[in-house]
Design an enzyme around this catalytic site. Structure first.
Site, PDB file in Angstrom:
ATOM      1  N   THR A  35      39.497  45.842  -4.398  1.00 39.52           N
ATOM      2  CA  THR A  35      39.607  46.125  -5.857  1.00 39.52           C
ATOM      3  C   THR A  35      39.161  44.848  -6.388  1.00 39.52           C
ATOM      4  OG1 THR A  35      41.725  45.313  -6.165  1.00 39.52           O
ATOM      5  CG2 THR A  35      41.379  47.469  -5.525  1.00 39.52           C
ATOM      6  N   GLU A  36      38.458  44.781  -7.743  1.00 42.62           N
ATOM      7  CA  GLU A  36      37.906  43.573  -8.258  1.00 42.62           C
ATOM      8  C   GLU A  36      39.120  42.778  -8.962  1.00 42.62           C
ATOM      9  OE1 GLU A  36      35.726  45.071 -12.316  1.00 42.62           O
ATOM     10  OE2 GLU A  36      35.490  46.341 -10.600  1.00 42.62           O
ATOM     11  N   ASN A  37      40.183  43.391  -9.057  1.00 48.40           N
ATOM     12  CA  ASN A  37      41.404  42.654  -9.660  1.00 48.40           C
ATOM     13  C   ASN A  37      42.222  41.971  -8.478  1.00 48.40           C
ATOM     14  OD1 ASN A  37      42.128  45.470  -8.969  1.00 48.40           O
ATOM     15  ND2 ASN A  37      44.002  44.892  -9.912  1.00 48.40           N
TER      16      ASN A  37
END
Length: 209
Positions: free
Chosen positions: A46-48
Site C-alpha cells: 500500500t502506498e500509505n
C-alpha cells in the site's frame, strides 16, 4: 452475461502471477485483495506504508491503525511490515513492484493511461500515486467499465483526458472483456457475454483476438 464487480476482481486476482509484489489502486482495484487464493504467495503493498496487506476487514476484525490507501480497514498477513510513506513511494518508483492494478477514465488502444483528471472545470484532480505506479510497476493492469456513464467508450483510439502515463498499460479488465494493449493496438484475451465483433462495433476500433 457481463461480470459483476466482484467477478471482475476475481478474474484479475486469477491473472496475478504467483509470488508477485502488487499494489492495488484506490476504488474497485482494492477488491482484488478479497479474491487472492491463500496459496497465491502474492504480497500486497500500500502506498500509505504497508507490505503484507490481507483482505478487507470484516466485523470484529477492524483495527483503526490498519487501513489501505483508500482508508478502508484491512487485515494483515503473517510477516506484514509498516514503513513511512516516503519509503513506500521509493518502492513504487524504484521498480520493486511486479504489478499494479489501477482504475481509469480512459485507456488508449496503445496503452496510454488517463486516470487522474477529466479536464472538466468542476472536476477535482486526484493524482495520488498513480503516476509513480504507472511508470514504476513492471506490469500495469486497469480495471474499469467499458463505457462511461454517458455511454461513450473508455477504451479509445487516443486519450482526450490529461495523461497519467504513456504506453504503460499492459491489460484492461472490463465487465465484458479482457484486453491486451500494445503498439499494434488492442487484442481481446477473453470475453464475457459478448463477441469480438460486437466489441469492435461498440468501440469503433479494430480488435485482434
Amino acid at each position: 452475461m457481463s461480470l459483476s464487480k466482484q467477478e471482475m476482481a476475481a478474474v484479475v486476482a486469477r491473472d496475478i502471477p504467483h509470488g508477485a509484489y502488487v499494489n492495488l489502486g484506490i476504488g474497485q482495484p482494492t477488491t482484488v485483495a478479497d479474491h487472492l487464493a491463500p496459496d497465491s504467495g502474492v504480497v500486497l503493498h500500500t502506498e500509505n506504508g504497508m507490505l503484507g496487506m490481507g483482505r478487507a476487514a470484516r466485523d470484529g476484525e477492524v483495527d483503526p491503525d490498519l487501513i489501505n490507501a483508500g482508508k478502508i480497514p484491512v487485515t494483515e498477513l503473517p510477516g506484514a511490515s509498516y514503513f513511512h510513506h516516503a519509503d513506500s513511494f521509493a518502492m513504487m518508483r524504484g521498480g520493486h513492484l511486479d504489478v499494479c492494478v489501477l482504475g481509469a477514465f480512459q485507456v488508449s488502444q496503445h496503452g496510454d493511461l488517463a486516470n487522474w483528471h477529466t479536464g472538466a472545470p468542476d472536476a477535482i484532480p486526484a493524482v495520488g500515486g498513480a503516476m509513480d505506479l504507472a511508470i514504476g510497476a513492471k506490469q500495469v493492469f486497469v480495471m474499469m467499465t467499458l463505457l462511461a456513464k454517458d455511454g461513450t467508450p473508455k477504451l479509445v483510439p487516443d486519450c482526450t483526458y490529461p495523461l497519467t502515463g504513456v504506453g504503460c498499460v499492459d491489460r484492461v479488465y472490463t465487465e465484458v472483456a479482457t484486453f491486451a494493449t500494445g503498439p499494434a493496438g488492442l487484442t481481446v484475451l477473453e470475453t464475457f457475454g459478448t463477441t469480438v465483433e460486437e466489441l469492435s462495433e461498440t468501440l469503433g476500433l479494430a480488435l485482434a483476438g
